[in-house]
Motif scaffolding. Structure first.
Motif, short mmCIF file in Angstrom:
data_model
loop_
_atom_site.label_atom_id
_atom_site.label_comp_id
_atom_site.label_asym_id
_atom_site.label_seq_id
_atom_site.Cartn_x
_atom_site.Cartn_y
_atom_site.Cartn_z
N MET A 23 4.73 4.15 -9.94
CA MET A 23 3.83 4.02 -8.80
C MET A 23 2.46 3.50 -9.23
O MET A 23 1.90 2.60 -8.59
CB MET A 23 3.68 5.36 -8.08
CG MET A 23 2.77 5.31 -6.86
SD MET A 23 3.36 4.20 -5.53
CE MET A 23 4.67 5.20 -4.85
N GLU A 27 1.03 0.05 -7.85
CA GLU A 27 -0.20 0.11 -7.06
C GLU A 27 -1.30 -0.73 -7.71
O GLU A 27 -2.04 -1.45 -7.01
CB GLU A 27 -0.64 1.57 -6.93
CG GLU A 27 -1.67 1.81 -5.85
CD GLU A 27 -1.90 3.29 -5.64
OE1 GLU A 27 -3.01 3.74 -5.99
OE2 GLU A 27 -0.99 3.97 -5.14
N ALA A 30 -0.74 -4.36 -6.91
CA ALA A 30 -1.10 -4.65 -5.52
C ALA A 30 -2.62 -4.71 -5.35
O ALA A 30 -3.15 -5.64 -4.73
CB ALA A 30 -0.50 -3.61 -4.58
N VAL A 31 -3.31 -3.74 -5.91
CA VAL A 31 -4.77 -3.69 -5.79
C VAL A 31 -5.41 -4.90 -6.46
O VAL A 31 -6.35 -5.50 -5.92
CB VAL A 31 -5.32 -2.36 -6.38
CG1 VAL A 31 -6.83 -2.41 -6.54
CG2 VAL A 31 -4.91 -1.19 -5.50
N ILE A 39 4.71 1.36 -0.88
CA ILE A 39 5.51 1.45 -2.10
C ILE A 39 6.32 2.73 -2.05
O ILE A 39 5.76 3.82 -1.88
CB ILE A 39 4.60 1.45 -3.36
CG1 ILE A 39 3.68 0.22 -3.36
CG2 ILE A 39 5.45 1.53 -4.63
CD1 ILE A 39 2.54 0.29 -4.36
N HIS A 52 3.58 5.69 -1.18
CA HIS A 52 2.18 5.41 -0.91
C HIS A 52 2.10 4.27 0.10
O HIS A 52 2.83 3.29 -0.02
CB HIS A 52 1.43 4.96 -2.17
CG HIS A 52 1.12 6.06 -3.11
ND1 HIS A 52 0.39 5.87 -4.24
CD2 HIS A 52 1.43 7.38 -3.12
CE1 HIS A 52 0.26 7.00 -4.90
NE2 HIS A 52 0.89 7.92 -4.24
N LYS A 53 1.22 4.43 1.07
CA LYS A 53 0.89 3.33 1.98
C LYS A 53 -0.59 3.06 1.80
O LYS A 53 -1.42 3.91 2.08
CB LYS A 53 1.19 3.68 3.44
CG LYS A 53 0.89 2.51 4.38
CD LYS A 53 1.05 2.88 5.84
CE LYS A 53 -0.13 3.61 6.41
NZ LYS A 53 -1.41 2.91 6.37
N MET A 54 -0.90 1.88 1.33
CA MET A 54 -2.29 1.51 1.10
C MET A 54 -2.97 1.22 2.44
O MET A 54 -2.31 0.96 3.45
CB MET A 54 -2.35 0.31 0.17
CG MET A 54 -1.72 0.60 -1.20
SD MET A 54 -1.45 -0.86 -2.21
CE MET A 54 -3.13 -1.39 -2.49
N THR A 57 -2.09 -1.59 5.48
CA THR A 57 -0.70 -2.04 5.37
C THR A 57 -0.08 -2.03 6.76
O THR A 57 -0.28 -1.08 7.52
CB THR A 57 0.11 -1.10 4.45
OG1 THR A 57 -0.53 -1.08 3.17
CG2 THR A 57 1.54 -1.55 4.32
N VAL A 122 9.10 -2.24 -2.18
CA VAL A 122 7.73 -2.60 -1.81
C VAL A 122 7.76 -3.54 -0.62
O VAL A 122 8.60 -4.44 -0.54
CB VAL A 122 7.01 -3.28 -3.00
CG1 VAL A 122 5.60 -3.69 -2.61
CG2 VAL A 122 6.99 -2.37 -4.21
#
Length: 143
Positions: A23, A27, A30-31, A39, A52-54, A57, A122
């Motif tokens: 994770m 992450e 993505a960042v 994810i 995790h949902k950023m 999203t 993802v």
């Protein structure tokens, strides 16, 4: 002479510590690209381990990320494999009848000691970007 297909075995469920490593790497990828992503990580039985949902999203990505992870573990292959098979058309349209299969790149099985211990899925951007983030997560376990 025909060769026997390779038998891929399921292993023990991914540990929480390994899921955290996957994770964190996914992450971070993505960042670093400013991609809002969902994810999901499932274990070798297809059970959720981590999600995790950023921020920002799209909401549809929640279910899509989970479906990608579940497809990768249940069908023992990447979702890209199924996307390419479906894109070839013809008889491959039969894939649309397979229960619980999502044919969008971004789901990758997690292998440890040669066995599937889980999968990452993802969603949030273009499928190739989703796959890039998933691969970063999976690759973290081989470092």
């Amino acid at each position: 002479m025909s060769s026997e297909p390779e038998i891929i075995e399921y292993g023990p469920p991914i540990s929480f510590e390994h899921a955290k490593k996957v994770m964190a790497a996914a992450e971070a990828e993505a960042v670093s690209n400013s991609w809002p992503m969902a994810i999901a990580i499932v274990d070798s039985g297809g059970n959720p381990v981590m999600f995790h949902k950023m921020d920002n999203t799209q909401l549809a990505s929640i279910d899509i990320a989970m479906s990608k992870a579940e497809t990768a573990v249940k069908y023992k292959n990447t979702t890209r494999f199924w996307q390419e098979a479906l894109a070839s058309g013809g008889e491959e349209f039969r894939l649309l009848t397979m229960k619980g299969l999502i044919a969008l790149e971004g789901g990758i099985p997690i292998f440890q000691n040669g066995k599937i211990t889980g999968a990452v899925g993802v969603s949030g951007m273009h499928p190739t970007q989703d796959s890039q983030v998933a691969a970063a997560g999976v690759n973290a376990l081989s470092e």
